[in-house]
Design an enzyme around this catalytic site. Structure first.
Site, PDB file in Angstrom:
ATOM      1  N   LYS A 184      28.641 -49.217  13.492  1.00 21.80           N
ATOM      2  CA  LYS A 184      29.069 -47.848  13.771  1.00 21.80           C
ATOM      3  C   LYS A 184      27.894 -46.888  13.870  1.00 21.80           C
ATOM      4  O   LYS A 184      27.887 -45.987  14.710  1.00 21.80           O
ATOM      5  CB  LYS A 184      30.053 -47.388  12.698  1.00 21.80           C
ATOM      6  CG  LYS A 184      31.400 -48.086  12.770  1.00 21.80           C
ATOM      7  CD  LYS A 184      32.367 -47.553  11.726  1.00 21.80           C
ATOM      8  CE  LYS A 184      33.718 -48.233  11.834  1.00 21.80           C
ATOM      9  NZ  LYS A 184      34.677 -47.713  10.824  1.00 21.80           N
ATOM     10  N   LYS A 197      43.198 -53.778  20.917  1.00 23.76           N
ATOM     11  CA  LYS A 197      44.360 -53.635  20.040  1.00 23.76           C
ATOM     12  C   LYS A 197      44.973 -52.247  20.199  1.00 23.76           C
ATOM     13  O   LYS A 197      44.327 -51.313  20.687  1.00 23.76           O
ATOM     14  CB  LYS A 197      43.972 -53.874  18.584  1.00 23.76           C
ATOM     15  CG  LYS A 197      43.137 -52.773  17.954  1.00 23.76           C
ATOM     16  CD  LYS A 197      42.918 -53.035  16.475  1.00 23.76           C
ATOM     17  CE  LYS A 197      42.166 -51.875  15.822  1.00 23.76           C
ATOM     18  NZ  LYS A 197      41.984 -52.071  14.369  1.00 23.76           N
ATOM     19  N   LYS A 255      45.508 -46.466  16.553  1.00 22.45           N
ATOM     20  CA  LYS A 255      46.023 -45.115  16.314  1.00 22.45           C
ATOM     21  C   LYS A 255      44.999 -44.031  16.596  1.00 22.45           C
ATOM     22  O   LYS A 255      45.345 -42.864  16.735  1.00 22.45           O
ATOM     23  CB  LYS A 255      46.552 -44.977  14.882  1.00 22.45           C
ATOM     24  CG  LYS A 255      45.559 -45.178  13.759  1.00 22.45           C
ATOM     25  CD  LYS A 255      46.272 -45.025  12.416  1.00 22.45           C
ATOM     26  CE  LYS A 255      45.339 -45.221  11.225  1.00 22.45           C
ATOM     27  NZ  LYS A 255      44.834 -46.602  11.128  1.00 22.45           N
TER      28      LYS A 255
END
Length: 325
Positions: free
Chosen positions: A108, A193, A196
């Site tokens: 990240k 995937k 959200k």
């Protein structure tokens, strides 16, 4: 036996969250299990405070609406005083090298450097906060995917080190692999995937989506031009995704589903009906809780109270042994 799981309010709960985790927690959870909304984890990158607050509240309502017992859920930030204390104790137990080896931080932080966005210190120390989440509640087992297994291993390392250096305070948790669940993929791009926090929501089915919106998204789902109704994930990923969703909602094996339909359009209509009915009671109950602010506040306050009570002796022991209590 305490099994401990959490969900971060980085966006609205999706069908993937529901089928892969929330529904399983409600159906299979034991009386000692604990579930939490990890809103503090949502602060490791740029975020909007009010949006974080609203989504945390919505997720809490969704967990209860799905059937999880109200006294088994809490919001992470409601234990900020306890977690802040224990996180500092554990940070003073953790080495720089151990924190720097975390794969998620490497990936990240590298991505954010490429995007020329700041890498926050919280992203570096987040695994220690996760360890505090786990150890504070005395969790025996932590169901996690491969991306979080390294963080649970750090929690195990810190628990053993603290216990060996200062005295017994913590249960040493075990990472466990959750039961296999539907691999819910993005309807517009089955290579990824259903997330959200996705920037493009056209292929994401949210728990709180109205039936008409769910139906439109499913009808527009990417399939292929082969015209073969077979479960072939490698060759027909879009179709396989729809079949897995329908199988998860109906309880039938994905490979057996195609025999019941004669066209992609017919299958999509069946998927839409199954998803709408699967999510309807959760969406309606979530709305009821969000509309009844007094009741949701009561549930949240009670959850925080119980979580604090469960952890009080453990935190007091850790502080005493560490010389700061």
């Amino acid at each position: 036996m305490i099994r401990f799981s959490g969900i971060t309010p980085s966006g609205h709960a999706t069908l993937g969250n529901h089928l892969g985790a929330i529904r399983r927690w409600a159906r299979e959870g034991g009386p000692g299990d604990l579930y939490f909304v990890s809103d503090l984890h949502g602060m490791t990158s740029a975020y909007h405070p009010q949006r974080l607050r609203v989504r945390a509240r919505e997720l809490l309502a969704t967990l209860v609406a799905a059937g999880i017992e109200a006294d088994q859920v809490f919001v992470q930030s409601d234990l900020l005083p306890q977690l802040g204390t224990l996180t500092w104790i554990l940070e003073c137990t953790c080495s720089f090298g151990e924190a720097a080896r975390m794969t998620q931080f490497k990936e990240k932080s590298a991505r954010r450097e490429l995007e020329a966005t700041p890498v926050r210190v919280g992203l570096f120390t987040y695994p220690v906060l996760m360890a505090a989440d786990i150890l504070l509640q005395g969790a025996d087992e932590v169901p996690v995917g491969d991306d979080q297994a390294q963080h649970v291993e750090l929690a195990r390392t810190l628990a053993r080190r603290f216990n060996g250096t200062f005295g017994e305070a913590f249960v040493v948790p075990a990472a466990v692999t959750p039961p296999a669940a539907a691999r819910v993929r993005d309807l517009a791009n089955p290579a990824r995937k259903m997330d959200k926090s996705a920037r493009d929501a056209v292929g994401v089915l949210y728990v709180m989506d109205e039936p008409d919106l769910l139906r439109r998204k499913i009808k527009r789902a990417v399939t292929d031009g082969l015209g073969r109704l077979e479960f072939r994930p490698d060759e027909q990923p879009g179709l396989a995704n729809l079949l897995e969703i329908l199988a998860a909602c109906t309880g039938k094996p994905a490979r057996d589903v195609p025999a019941e339909y004669s066209s992609y359009a017919e299958l999509k209509e069946a998927v839409a009906e199954a998803v709408i009915e699967e999510l309807r009671p959760v969406r309606e109950r979530t709305k009821e809780l969000l509309d009844d602010g007094v009741e949701l506040d009561r549930i949240r306050a009670r959850g925080a109270e119980l979580a604090a009570e469960r952890s009080a002796h453990r935190l007091a022991t850790a502080r005493r042994l560490a010389g700061v209590g």
